[in-house]
Write a protein that holds these residues in place. Structure first.
Motif, short mmCIF file in Angstrom:
data_model
loop_
_atom_site.label_atom_id
_atom_site.label_comp_id
_atom_site.label_asym_id
_atom_site.label_seq_id
_atom_site.Cartn_x
_atom_site.Cartn_y
_atom_site.Cartn_z
N LEU A 144 -3.37 6.01 -8.10
CA LEU A 144 -4.79 5.89 -8.38
C LEU A 144 -5.09 6.23 -9.83
CD1 LEU A 144 -6.25 7.44 -5.10
CD2 LEU A 144 -6.61 5.10 -5.90
N ASP A 145 -4.45 7.28 -10.33
CA ASP A 145 -4.54 7.66 -11.73
C ASP A 145 -3.39 7.01 -12.47
OD1 ASP A 145 -4.69 8.78 -14.23
OD2 ASP A 145 -4.75 10.86 -13.55
N ASP A 151 0.85 -1.19 0.00
CA ASP A 151 0.00 0.00 0.00
C ASP A 151 0.89 1.25 0.00
OD1 ASP A 151 -1.89 1.95 0.23
OD2 ASP A 151 -2.94 1.05 1.95
N TYR A 152 1.01 1.86 -1.18
CA TYR A 152 1.90 3.02 -1.32
C TYR A 152 1.31 4.28 -0.68
CZ TYR A 152 4.83 0.28 -4.42
OH TYR A 152 5.69 -0.68 -4.94
N SER A 153 0.03 4.27 -0.36
CA SER A 153 -0.54 5.42 0.34
C SER A 153 -0.04 5.51 1.78
CB SER A 153 -2.07 5.36 0.33
OG SER A 153 -2.54 4.27 1.10
N ASN A 186 -3.80 10.81 -0.94
CA ASN A 186 -4.81 11.06 -1.96
C ASN A 186 -4.43 10.53 -3.34
OD1 ASN A 186 -6.32 12.44 -0.03
ND2 ASN A 186 -5.48 14.44 -0.59
N VAL A 187 -3.13 10.38 -3.60
CA VAL A 187 -2.66 10.07 -4.95
C VAL A 187 -2.35 8.60 -5.14
CG1 VAL A 187 -0.74 10.45 -6.56
CG2 VAL A 187 -1.83 12.40 -5.44
N PHE A 188 -1.84 7.94 -4.09
CA PHE A 188 -1.36 6.56 -4.22
C PHE A 188 -2.39 5.56 -3.71
CE2 PHE A 188 2.61 9.02 -4.17
CZ PHE A 188 3.20 8.52 -5.32
N GLY A 210 2.14 3.68 -15.49
CA GLY A 210 1.31 2.59 -15.93
C GLY A 210 1.66 1.28 -15.24
N ASN A 211 0.89 0.24 -15.54
CA ASN A 211 1.19 -1.10 -15.05
C ASN A 211 2.46 -1.62 -15.72
OD1 ASN A 211 -1.22 -1.11 -13.54
ND2 ASN A 211 -2.38 -1.83 -15.32
#
Length: 505
Positions: free
Chosen positions: A440-441, A384-386, A407-409, A446-447
């Motif tokens: 999240l975006d 979990d990078y958040s 908010n971003v990860f 990318g993957n």
């Protein structure tokens, strides 16, 4: 070679002094498939297998699979192919390097007491490179957004006497004083003002509003990015085998970071009304750090053929120090004539140490072993990078960055598959992996998809392994964190050829 003055920036709050952002947190929190050729040939799907020095790096219980003391060393050739898109212009860059990235040994101590359920005890010591930062690319394109917006973003709201030099000061003296008293943001505004990019609305000390001497229009931009360095760790491992079915282990890891980055932007324009028609802006960053983490792991033989593994990776607690150098040069064409303004402070900014906590990770694994004929293996990991976090937590700038991280990860999953088939002394191997984007975006990063193929030959006490693996990922790289935030899209293909020698002691 020009002599650089060293400036220790160590006053005021951290928020006034540094420019760490969420991309730094991500860079030092990610790891990659490194390790031995056999490990890479199965795309790292070794969590339930063990019996390989790099498998111990993944699951500390893996060292207890060894029946004899063992050592290995690995050499790789990395090739990076980048295709870059920037405002419909495309460029390509390739780079190669040879690297010694893995070495380690395990010592097995068998229990001679047949009545004890503990069959053996194992200790090992290993070095592994966990991430490679070597990368280079350049972007060319025609943009309607100028580098002047970078300097304006920092300057607006700052007093003129806090971003300019006194009449008896040199560029170096003023840049150093401004940095030590007011911090990084004021230094950026100083570079913009002294290079004539910025102009104050009112030429008074109390002025806080600025406009640009670069007129609106189109701008030809070339951006160069060159990075070197890596993340690595040294692991002390202890493991044990219980009742021929359960293997338990622990790793204590010492981490280190070495990252060196150079960026350069050259911008030109022929827009009517531009007093500044050319800008060259260079930045150098050197980052060093160290950290600590631990791992707990287990492998259980559900049957003689089927094995399950579980690993917990703790967060890594880093301490990091950064150094920067900067310069900007402009070509100015005004009513008094044309001239070059070269603002080169020749100063190394050394910023206060900060701390970073990277996220932990859990891994679950399954493997099926077909006797001495081969195996199939699967690993699933979640990180979990958040949960990345800058510290100290009470610093206002880090509070905002940590909120942005939340908010971003997101939590990212990784899937790894591997297989091996043995024929006499030969081993034929292959693997596949898929890593989700930590954002999240997913348009930012990318993957990742990758595959691997490998071949091994067993001489008896010595094994020689050779592997080719390749991974692809698309990354949007904003040129700067403020102002000129337009991104260059990099389609990256990383290819590795790895050679390992492993032998029983």
């Amino acid at each position: 070679m020009k002599k650089l003055t060293i400036l220790m920036i160590g006053v005021l709050s951290m928020s006034n002094l540094i420019a760490q952002d969420i991309t730094d947190a991500l860079r030092y929190s990610q790891d990659d498939i490194q390790g031995s050729a056999r490990f890479r040939a199965l795309s790292g799907a070794f969590g339930a297998l063990g019996g390989d020095m790099s498998a111990v790096n993944l699951n500390p219980a893996g060292s207890a699979i060894f029946n004899r003391s063992h050592a290995s060393i690995s050499l790789s050739m990395l090739n990076i192919d980048n295709d870059i898109a920037y405002f419909n212009n495309r460029t390509s860059v390739s780079d190669s390097k040879i690297d010694l990235h893995q070495a380690g040994g395990v010592f097995v101590f068998a229990n001679t007491d047949d009545s004890s359920p503990w069959k053996k005890f194992v200790i090992s010591l290993a070095y592994d490179k966990t991430a490679n930062h070597s990368n280079q690319w350049y972007a060319n394109g025609s943009n309607t957004n100028s580098i002047d917006n970078y300097f304006l973003a920092y300057a607006q709201g700052l007093r003129l006497d806090e971003i300019s030099r006194f009449s008896d000061e040199t560029i170096s003296q003023a840049y150093g004083e401004i940095g030590s008293i007011y911090g990084f943001g004021n230094q950026q505004a100083f570079l913009g003002y002294e290079s004539f990019i910025l102009e104050p609305v009112n030429d008074t000390d109390s002025n806080t509003s600025y406009f640009s001497n670069i007129a609106e229009g189109r701008f030809n931009q070339q951006y160069d990015y060159i990075a070197r360095g890596y993340n690595g760790k040294v692991s002390f491992n202890a493991a044990a085998e219980y009742e021929d079915r359960l293997y338990l282990g622990v790793n204590l890891n010492a981490h280190f970071i070495n990252y060196d980055r150079y960026t350069s932007l050259r911008e030109t324009n022929s827009n009517p009304g531009s007093l500044v028609t050319s800008v060259d802006f260079e930045n150098n960053l050197l980052t060093v750090g160290n950290g600590f983490s631990f791992q707990l792991g287990a492998i259980f033989k559900l049957t003689q053929e089927l094995r399950a593994g579980f690993t917990y990776n703790s967060p890594t607690w880093f301490r990091i120090v950064e150094e920067t150098t900067q310069s900007v040069s402009t070509f100015v064409d005004d009513v008094d004539g044309s001239f070059i303004s070269d603002v080169n402070p020749n100063i190394i900014n050394i910023f206060p140490e900060y701390r970073l906590r990277s996220p932990g990770k859990i891994t679950g694994s399954l493997a099926y072993v077909f006797g001495d004929k081969g195996l199939l293996s699967f690993d699933y990991s979640r990180r979990d990078y958040s949960n990345m976090e800058f510290r100290p937590e009470n610093d206002s700038y880090f509070i905002s960055q940590n909120q942005l991280i939340s908010n971003v990860f997101k939590a990212a999953n990784t899937y790894r598959f591997g297989g091996e088939y043995k024929y006499k002394q030969f081993s034929f191997r292959g693997g596949y992996r898929f890593e989700e984007s930590p954002y999240l975006d997913e348009s930012f990063v990318g993957n990742l998809t990758g595959y691997s193929l490998g071949l091994g030959y067993n001489f008896g006490n010595t094994r020689l392994d050779l592997t080719f693996d390749q991974a692809e990922r698309t990354v949007n790289n904003p040129l700067y964190s403020v102002g000129l935030t337009d991104a260059a899209t990099v389609d990256a293909i990383n290819s590795n050829v790895t050679l390992s020698v492993a032998f029983n002691l």
